[in-house]
Design a protein around this motif. Structure first.
Motif, PDB file in Angstrom:
ATOM      1  N   CYS A  45       0.847  -1.195   0.000  1.00 27.09           N
ATOM      2  CA  CYS A  45       0.000   0.000   0.000  1.00 27.09           C
ATOM      3  C   CYS A  45       0.882   1.244   0.000  1.00 27.09           C
ATOM      4  N   THR A  47      -0.634   4.447  -0.013  1.00 19.17           N
ATOM      5  CA  THR A  47      -1.492   5.539   0.457  1.00 19.17           C
ATOM      6  C   THR A  47      -1.471   5.579   1.976  1.00 19.17           C
ATOM      7  N   ASN A 104      -4.683  -2.414 -11.044  1.00 16.79           N
ATOM      8  CA  ASN A 104      -5.767  -1.503 -11.430  1.00 16.79           C
ATOM      9  C   ASN A 104      -7.059  -1.825 -10.688  1.00 16.79           C
ATOM     10  N   MET A 107      -6.653  -1.131  -6.881  1.00 15.08           N
ATOM     11  CA  MET A 107      -6.641   0.304  -6.605  1.00 15.08           C
ATOM     12  C   MET A 107      -8.049   0.894  -6.684  1.00 15.08           C
ATOM     13  N   ALA A 274      -8.568   6.462  -6.610  1.00 11.00           N
ATOM     14  CA  ALA A 274      -7.871   5.186  -6.438  1.00 11.00           C
ATOM     15  C   ALA A 274      -6.906   5.224  -5.256  1.00 11.00           C
ATOM     16  N   ASP A 276      -3.364   3.937  -3.960  1.00 10.75           N
ATOM     17  CA  ASP A 276      -2.131   3.568  -4.657  1.00 10.75           C
ATOM     18  C   ASP A 276      -1.510   2.300  -4.059  1.00 10.75           C
TER      19      ASP A 276
END
Length: 282
Positions: A45, A47, A104, A107, A274, A276
């Protein structure tokens, strides 16, 4: 995934995502990486704070490419920057072949789950629900992410329930007439929801027998007044009340004070931010 049938449908959808991305082959990896090279990787992760969702689907994507994977957290759990959420092993070319599609989807689903979690926490004890404003082909994944974030999926398809909106009323008549026709033709086993643009329409829809009334584009103050009026008339227990339209993170607490049964928002799924994640070779 709830059943064998849904699992196979999801697996088929994920395979189509891979086919779209891979085409006739990964010419970059095939050119520079030995065909028999084995590798291990981890998904991390990136984020600061996120609600993770999509690991089950990511595992299927890697499996379709002949790789093994192990989820390190559960869907719906919270993760911070630097948290490892999955390990992957297998042929190096195969890992890279699956990488982009897997990330993709992870996310996007995690982004929807994270936003839903923030809204659900703000609106508590009122429930937050999604709408049908999803990307074509991604509805199952988008709705699953909403549920992982603590929200309600609402209806998945047009055949789930009757939802009478402004265009139906414009074409077929008043809210009362639309509810009457729906009860007559759809049967008693199908739930009927009716959109209302005013307090008067909401009351009329409940009196006509709607199971759910949607207060659409009401301000927070208007929603409070309408629900108080419905309660005062002894109609509150006759129908569920949904608030929709114009709701966002800044005002959701104001709408929640009206105490509807749930608040629905399309932007949860049509405009997700999204989360990240990156795949890093070990």
């Amino acid at each position: 995934m709830e059943s064998l049938g849904s699992f196979l449908e999801v697996r088929k959808a994920l395979a189509s995502f891979l086919e779209e991305d891979i085409g006739t082959g990964d010419i970059t990896s095939d050119s520079v990486i030995p065909a028999d090279l084995a590798a291990s990787a981890e998904i991390v992760c990136k984020t600061d704070s996120a609600t993770v969702c999509g690991l089950e689907e990511v595992g299927v994507i890697f499996d379709l490419c002949g790789c093994s994977s192990r989820a390190l957290v559960k869907d719906g759990s919270r993760a911070r920057k630097g948290k490892r959420v999955m390990t992957v092993s297998g042929n190096a070319r195969s890992i890279l072949k699956a990488e982009r599609v897997a990330l993709n989807l992870l996310m996007r689903m995690s982004g929807i789950a994270t936003e839903t979690r923030a809204l659900a926490d703000a609106a508590r004890p009122v429930k937050v629900a999604a709408t049908r404003k999803t990307a074509p082909g991604l509805r199952y994944f988008d709705k699953k992410a909403v549920v992982a974030g603590g929200g309600l999926a609402h209806r998945m398809r047009l055949d789930d329930m009757v939802l009478i909106k402004d265009n139906h009323i414009a074409l077929a008549g008043s809210p009362q007439e639309c509810v009457r026709l729906a009860k007559e033709k759809a049967g008693t086993a199908i739930k009927i929801e009716c959109e209302a643009k005013s307090e008067k329409e909401a009351i009329e829809a409940i009196k006509a027998g709607a199971d759910i009334v949607m207060l659409y584009n009401f301000t927070p103050a208007q929603a409070v007044r309408a629900i108080k009026a419905i309660t005062k008339m002894g109609l509150r227990r006759k129908a569920l009340i949904e608030v929709s339209g114009g709701v966002n993170y800044k005002n959701i607490r104001q709408y929640a004070r009206a105490r509807p049964d749930y608040i629905s928002m399309g932007y949860i799924t049509h405009s997700p931010r999204a989360v990240d994640f990156s795949l890093e070779i070990l």
